[in-house]
Design an enzyme around this catalytic site. Structure first.
Site, PDB file in Angstrom:
ATOM      1  N   HIS A  60      27.976  -4.822  18.605  1.00  0.00           N
ATOM      2  CA  HIS A  60      29.189  -4.692  19.424  1.00  0.00           C
ATOM      3  C   HIS A  60      28.934  -3.905  20.695  1.00  0.00           C
ATOM      4  O   HIS A  60      29.866  -3.499  21.370  1.00  0.00           O
ATOM      5  CB  HIS A  60      30.305  -4.011  18.632  1.00  0.00           C
ATOM      6  CG  HIS A  60      30.567  -4.612  17.290  1.00  0.00           C
ATOM      7  ND1 HIS A  60      29.899  -4.195  16.154  1.00  0.00           N
ATOM      8  CD2 HIS A  60      31.379  -5.617  16.890  1.00  0.00           C
ATOM      9  CE1 HIS A  60      30.309  -4.903  15.115  1.00  0.00           C
ATOM     10  NE2 HIS A  60      31.202  -5.777  15.531  1.00  0.00           N
ATOM     11  N   ASP A  76     -10.683  10.492  -4.389  1.00  0.00           N
ATOM     12  CA  ASP A  76     -11.434   9.515  -5.179  1.00  0.00           C
ATOM     13  C   ASP A  76     -12.599   8.950  -4.369  1.00  0.00           C
ATOM     14  O   ASP A  76     -12.503   7.874  -3.801  1.00  0.00           O
ATOM     15  CB  ASP A  76     -10.498   8.380  -5.624  1.00  0.00           C
ATOM     16  CG  ASP A  76     -11.182   7.388  -6.559  1.00  0.00           C
ATOM     17  OD1 ASP A  76     -12.439   7.370  -6.596  1.00  0.00           O
ATOM     18  OD2 ASP A  76     -10.480   6.633  -7.251  1.00  0.00           O
ATOM     19  N   HIS A  96     -14.864   5.858  -6.453  1.00  0.00           N
ATOM     20  CA  HIS A  96     -14.752   4.404  -6.369  1.00  0.00           C
ATOM     21  C   HIS A  96     -15.724   3.808  -5.363  1.00  0.00           C
ATOM     22  O   HIS A  96     -16.056   2.632  -5.431  1.00  0.00           O
ATOM     23  CB  HIS A  96     -13.325   3.986  -6.013  1.00  0.00           C
ATOM     24  CG  HIS A  96     -13.011   4.096  -4.548  1.00  0.00           C
ATOM     25  ND1 HIS A  96     -12.932   5.287  -3.883  1.00  0.00           N
ATOM     26  CD2 HIS A  96     -12.771   3.134  -3.617  1.00  0.00           C
ATOM     27  CE1 HIS A  96     -12.639   5.068  -2.604  1.00  0.00           C
ATOM     28  NE2 HIS A  96     -12.538   3.776  -2.408  1.00  0.00           N
ATOM     29  N   HIS A 146     -17.164  -0.146  -2.961  1.00  0.00           N
ATOM     30  CA  HIS A 146     -17.647  -0.342  -1.590  1.00  0.00           C
ATOM     31  C   HIS A 146     -19.155  -0.567  -1.501  1.00  0.00           C
ATOM     32  O   HIS A 146     -19.724  -0.560  -0.409  1.00  0.00           O
ATOM     33  CB  HIS A 146     -17.265   0.862  -0.724  1.00  0.00           C
ATOM     34  CG  HIS A 146     -15.785   1.048  -0.578  1.00  0.00           C
ATOM     35  ND1 HIS A 146     -14.944   0.046  -0.174  1.00  0.00           N
ATOM     36  CD2 HIS A 146     -14.996   2.140  -0.780  1.00  0.00           C
ATOM     37  CE1 HIS A 146     -13.681   0.508  -0.136  1.00  0.00           C
ATOM     38  NE2 HIS A 146     -13.703   1.763  -0.516  1.00  0.00           N
ATOM     39  N   ASP A 170     -10.548  -2.228  -1.143  1.00  0.00           N
ATOM     40  CA  ASP A 170      -9.599  -1.337  -1.810  1.00  0.00           C
ATOM     41  C   ASP A 170      -8.319  -2.053  -2.234  1.00  0.00           C
ATOM     42  O   ASP A 170      -7.817  -1.847  -3.333  1.00  0.00           O
ATOM     43  CB  ASP A 170      -9.212  -0.181  -0.869  1.00  0.00           C
ATOM     44  CG  ASP A 170     -10.343   0.807  -0.685  1.00  0.00           C
ATOM     45  OD1 ASP A 170     -11.016   1.128  -1.683  1.00  0.00           O
ATOM     46  OD2 ASP A 170     -10.544   1.260   0.453  1.00  0.00           O
TER      47      ASP A 170
HETATM   48  S1  FES Z   1      28.022  -1.671  17.687  1.00  0.00           S
HETATM   49 FE1  FES Z   1      28.866  -2.502  15.920  1.00  0.00          FE
HETATM   50  S2  FES Z   1      27.213  -2.281  14.511  1.00  0.00           S
HETATM   51 FE2  FES Z   1      26.492  -1.325  16.253  1.00  0.00          FE
HETATM   52 FE   FE2 Z   2     -11.951   2.840  -0.608  1.00  0.00          FE
END
Ligand code: FES
Ligand code: FE2
Ligand code: FES
Lengths: 467, 109
Positions: free
Chosen positions: A129, A231, A234, A239, A382
């Site tokens: 709006h 960790d 792992h 890796h 990962d």
């Molecule tokens: S102006 Fe109406 S929802 Fe933002």
């Molecule tokens: Fe990793």
């Protein structure tokens, strides 16, 4: 609201003050972390109620990473991010300070900012709006010459909801929705000692370069957070092939592992490091970067001391509780935004020293992209693990089964004169246990006094100072 | 008839100031590269205050929906739908006081 039988204009006007939710207490969820037996109940990864409690107890209260100062240098510069699942705009004000606001119009709730980031915004206009908000969040005006004719309309008290507190530490901006939260520095505790390894190893400070890379992973947010908190285990399996391809050999924690490597944890924040100087930097695949990291380490001894200077490029990883992580040496910084119990949105940036030469910055940017982006060698390794660690728990029987977090239960290091809970060796579940202990503290406590004085607070070291 | 508005020293370079005039709608006075400009303190788009906007590259920017009006012609840029041009009042700086012709038709300077 005026329901028809009320007379007099003053009645029933909406109270548009921001609402900051109060925390509760979830002792049953706190018990899902079994400290005695070093176990974590799988419900923490799948249960919708646990997840909703996390949004309330953890993400509505913790200091969460918002942006790097360098992303928004000028008034009106902004980035859009999340705090938990809350959409947030972070924007530089005309006086140079940084504010953050919920990205939701107080009229019907629509988003007022649709883009990820922008420069010199004049304000934010809602698409629905046409309500218009300044970069200070205040409602500036509306559309259609309608509200002006309505004498009951109180424009001055309407605005975007501000994030309750915003503060920054050495270039990194954080925010919390909790007006009663302790200061950012208290939230870190002495963990700043370790953050400075990356944030203060060179005069001139740091910056993010090259934008952000975003991706989604179908995993619970705590799997990556616990992975980075401590960790390194792992890496040897997960890796190994990536490391082989880039380094021509396996992951190497350095010859002096037994003597140097450790884990440190304060308030659930944790770092594991091997102090091997350049192990992480090496995996980016650029010899120039390795030279740069060696030189930097030498130079940074004055600022940081010998120990932290060795950590700048070392095989190491770090998580700031709850969901902000980085890898020293590889310079990838990231947030694991929760998107339900089984999904995250991952946002990744590259951090460099402002004073680094341009070609070094460029190599960090490319190196991170090749390794820790959705198509990167290591990130791909990962993601799949975390997805299956999460998804298997859809199985009713599966999710009743215990998980093992007990590596190194007797490895506490009482001698080493470093801030926080120190454990020997980086190959250890210690930081992950403390991460979940912190998680349980947030589930249990509805106030910051208890939160700051529990088991995760740095232990008081009595003997060391005197000797 | 020219109406006295305020001392011209009150209008700093690059600023817009709102002045209330008895019996007439409020006006805004702007100074750009030394010259003074007087116009209604009401955005032609949705009646919001232009004094709460700002000057940028020789234009008045409305802070609400960011319509931009050229300071010399009043021509609108970046208009929200249906936003007309801005009109200016004839004005003068007489020995340090701003006067403007607020009655009759608005005239673009
Ligand atoms: S102006 Fe109406 S929802 Fe933002
Ligand atoms: Fe990793
Ligand atoms: S009120 Fe000025 S642009 Fe809408």
């Amino acid at each position: 609201m005026c329901e028809g039988d009320c007379k007099g204009a003053a009645k029933g006007r909406p109270n548009m003050k921001p609402v900051y939710p109060k925390a509760g207490s979830y002792p049953d969820f706190a018990k899902l972390v079994d400290r005695e037996n070093a176990q974590v109940d799988r419900r923490v990864f799948t249960d919708e109620q646990v997840y909703q409690a996390e949004l309330r107890q953890i993400f509505a209260r913790s200091w969460l990473f918002l942006a790097h100062e360098s992303q928004i240098p000028n008034p009106g510069d902004f980035v859009r991010t999340s705090m938990g699942e809350d959409d947030v705009i972070v924007v530089r004000q005309r006086d140079g300070s940084v504010n953050a606001f919920l990205n939701s119009c107080p009229h019907r709730g629509n988003r007022v900012c649709m883009v990820d980031a922008g420069k010199k915004a004049r304000g934010f206009i809602c698409n629905y709006h046409g309500w218009s908000f300044g970069i200070d969040g205040a409602l500036r005006g509306t559309d259609g010459k309608v509200y002006e004719k309505d004498e009951t309309f109180e424009k001055a008290q309407i605005g975007l909801t501000p994030v309750a507190q915003v503060d920054s530490y050495k270039g990194l901006i954080f925010g919390t929705f909790d007006p009663d939260a302790v200061s950012l520095l208290e939230f870190f505790g002495d963990f700043t000692y370790y953050l400075d390894i990356m944030l203060d190893n060179d005069e001139g400070g740091t910056e993010f370069i090259g934008g952000a890379i975003k991706s989604e992973i179908d995993c619970n947010w705590k799997f990556p957070a616990e992975n980075f908190v401590g960790d390194i285990l792992h890496a040897f399996w997960t890796h190994q092939s990536g490391a082989q391809a880039i380094l021509g050999g396996g992951v190497d924690l350095g010859k002096r592992y037994d003597e140097l490597a450790f884990q440190a944890s304060i308030y659930g924040h944790g770092i594991e490091t091997n102090l091997d100087k350049v192990g992480n930097t090496r995996t980016l695949g650029y010899p120039d970067l390795v030279d740069y990291a060696f030189e930097l380490s030498e130079k940074a001894k004055d600022r940081l001391g010998e120990l932290r200077a060795r950590a700048i490029g070392a095989v190491s990883s770090c998580t700031v509780f709850p969901n902000f992580s980085f890898l020293p040496g590889q310079n990838t910084f990231r947030v694991w935004h929760p998107r339900g119990p089984g999904k995250i949105e991952l946002v990744v940036w590259t951090l460099v020293n402002k004073n680094a030469p341009d070609h070094i910055k460029e190599q960090y940017r490319k190196g991170v992209m090749m390794t820790f982006s959705p198509g990167g060698v290591f990130e791909m390794d990962d993601g799949e693990n975390w997805e299956y660690s999460t998804r298997v728990n859809q199985g009713f029987v599966t999710r009743q089964q215990p998980l093992h977090y007990a590596l190194g239960i007797e490895s506490a290091d009482m001698e080493r004169d470093l801030p926080g809970h120190i454990h020997k060796g980086s190959l250890n579940d210690a930081n992950q246990r403390l991460f979940y202990t912190r998680w349980a503290e947030f589930m249990e406590h509805d106030n910051w006094t208890d939160l700051q004085n529990g088991a995760t607070a740095a232990p008081k070291k009595t003997a060391t100072a005197a000797e | 008839m020219m109406i006295e508005l305020c001392p011209s020293a009150e209008i700093a370079e690059g600023e817009i100031k709102r002045v209330d005039v008895e019996g007439l709608p409020a006006v805004a006075i702007a100074r750009h590269e030394g010259a003074l400009y007087v116009f209604p303190d009401r955005c032609p788009h949705a009646d919001e205050s232009l004094a709460e906007g700002w000057l940028e590259d020789g234009r008045v920017i409305c802070g609400v929906h960011f319509a931009e009006f050229d300071l010399d012609t009043g021509e609108v840029h970046n208009p929200p739908v249906g936003c007309p041009n801005l009109s200016f009042f004839k004005c003068e700086d007489r020995d340090g006081t701003v006067f403007a012709l607020l009655t009759g038709d608005n005239a673009n300077v």
